[in-house]
Write a protein that holds these residues in place. Structure first.
Motif, short mmCIF file in Angstrom:
data_model
loop_
_atom_site.label_atom_id
_atom_site.label_comp_id
_atom_site.label_asym_id
_atom_site.label_seq_id
_atom_site.Cartn_x
_atom_site.Cartn_y
_atom_site.Cartn_z
N ALA A 137 -28.14 -62.50 61.62
CA ALA A 137 -27.90 -63.46 60.55
C ALA A 137 -27.61 -62.78 59.21
N ILE A 138 -28.32 -61.69 58.89
CA ILE A 138 -28.08 -61.07 57.59
C ILE A 138 -26.75 -60.34 57.51
N TRP A 139 -26.21 -59.91 58.62
CA TRP A 139 -24.95 -59.19 58.57
C TRP A 139 -23.74 -60.07 58.79
N THR A 140 -23.96 -61.32 59.23
CA THR A 140 -22.82 -62.22 59.42
C THR A 140 -22.74 -63.29 58.34
N SER A 141 -23.75 -63.36 57.48
CA SER A 141 -23.73 -64.37 56.42
C SER A 141 -23.11 -63.78 55.15
N LEU B 115 -30.66 -58.98 42.96
CA LEU B 115 -30.57 -57.55 43.26
C LEU B 115 -29.91 -56.77 42.12
N THR B 116 -28.92 -57.37 41.48
CA THR B 116 -28.28 -56.70 40.35
C THR B 116 -29.24 -56.55 39.18
N SER B 117 -29.97 -57.61 38.87
CA SER B 117 -30.93 -57.51 37.76
C SER B 117 -32.08 -56.58 38.10
N LEU B 118 -32.49 -56.55 39.38
CA LEU B 118 -33.54 -55.61 39.79
C LEU B 118 -33.06 -54.17 39.65
N ARG B 119 -31.84 -53.89 40.08
CA ARG B 119 -31.29 -52.54 39.96
C ARG B 119 -31.15 -52.13 38.49
N GLU B 120 -30.72 -53.05 37.64
CA GLU B 120 -30.61 -52.74 36.22
C GLU B 120 -31.97 -52.46 35.59
N TRP B 121 -32.99 -53.23 36.00
CA TRP B 121 -34.33 -53.00 35.46
C TRP B 121 -34.87 -51.65 35.88
N LEU C 241 -41.98 -56.33 39.16
CA LEU C 241 -43.10 -55.40 39.35
C LEU C 241 -43.34 -55.09 40.82
N VAL C 242 -43.28 -56.10 41.67
CA VAL C 242 -43.55 -55.90 43.09
C VAL C 242 -42.46 -55.07 43.76
N PHE C 243 -41.21 -55.36 43.45
CA PHE C 243 -40.11 -54.65 44.11
C PHE C 243 -39.51 -53.53 43.27
N GLY C 244 -39.56 -53.66 41.97
CA GLY C 244 -38.91 -52.67 41.11
C GLY C 244 -39.78 -51.50 40.74
N LEU C 245 -41.06 -51.74 40.54
CA LEU C 245 -41.94 -50.64 40.12
C LEU C 245 -42.02 -49.53 41.17
N GLY D 37 -37.75 -43.32 42.66
CA GLY D 37 -36.35 -42.99 42.42
C GLY D 37 -35.39 -43.67 43.38
N PHE D 38 -35.79 -44.81 43.91
CA PHE D 38 -35.01 -45.58 44.87
C PHE D 38 -34.02 -46.47 44.14
N THR D 39 -32.80 -46.62 44.67
CA THR D 39 -31.80 -47.49 44.09
C THR D 39 -31.61 -48.71 45.00
N TRP D 40 -31.72 -49.90 44.41
CA TRP D 40 -31.55 -51.13 45.19
C TRP D 40 -30.08 -51.40 45.42
N THR D 41 -29.74 -51.68 46.66
CA THR D 41 -28.39 -52.07 47.05
C THR D 41 -28.48 -53.40 47.81
N ILE D 42 -27.36 -53.99 48.11
CA ILE D 42 -27.34 -55.22 48.89
C ILE D 42 -27.95 -54.95 50.27
N THR D 43 -27.60 -53.84 50.88
CA THR D 43 -28.15 -53.51 52.20
C THR D 43 -29.66 -53.33 52.14
N ALA D 44 -30.15 -52.63 51.15
CA ALA D 44 -31.61 -52.43 51.01
C ALA D 44 -32.31 -53.76 50.78
N GLY D 45 -31.73 -54.64 49.99
CA GLY D 45 -32.32 -55.94 49.74
C GLY D 45 -32.37 -56.80 50.98
N ARG D 46 -31.30 -56.80 51.75
CA ARG D 46 -31.27 -57.59 52.97
C ARG D 46 -32.24 -57.03 54.01
N LEU D 47 -32.33 -55.73 54.14
CA LEU D 47 -33.29 -55.16 55.08
C LEU D 47 -34.73 -55.43 54.65
#
Length: 72
Positions: free
Chosen positions: A7-11, A21-27, A47-51, A57-67
């Motif tokens: 479902a996550i790869w076909t939607s 995800l964009t605002s999380l990556r910018e933060w 705080l939960v996902f960004g801190l 030193g992890f960078t959030w991407t669409i793939t990381a968010g979906r996983l």
């Protein structure tokens, strides 16, 4: 789990998913929530996902968010 994986790869990417995800990556990259990074949501999500991402030193991407959504 297999149905979720399919479902996550076909939607299509929803606007909320991309916005969060964009605002999380910018933060993580720039900091100063509500000053440098515009958001309509409270600080708990950041705080939960960004801190941990900021500390490791992890960078959030669409793939990381979906996983992450699939695992949760």
């Amino acid at each position: 789990m297999i149905i979720g994986w399919f479902a996550i790869w076909t939607s299509r990417l929803s606007t909320d998913e991309g916005y969060l995800l964009t605002s999380l990556r910018e933060w993580v990259d720039r900091g100063d929530l509500y000053g440098d990074v515009f958001t309509q949501y409270g600080p708990a999500y950041y705080l939960v996902f960004g801190l941990p991402a900021r500390l490791l030193g992890f960078t959030w991407t669409i793939t990381a968010g979906r996983l992450t959504n699939l695992v949760l």
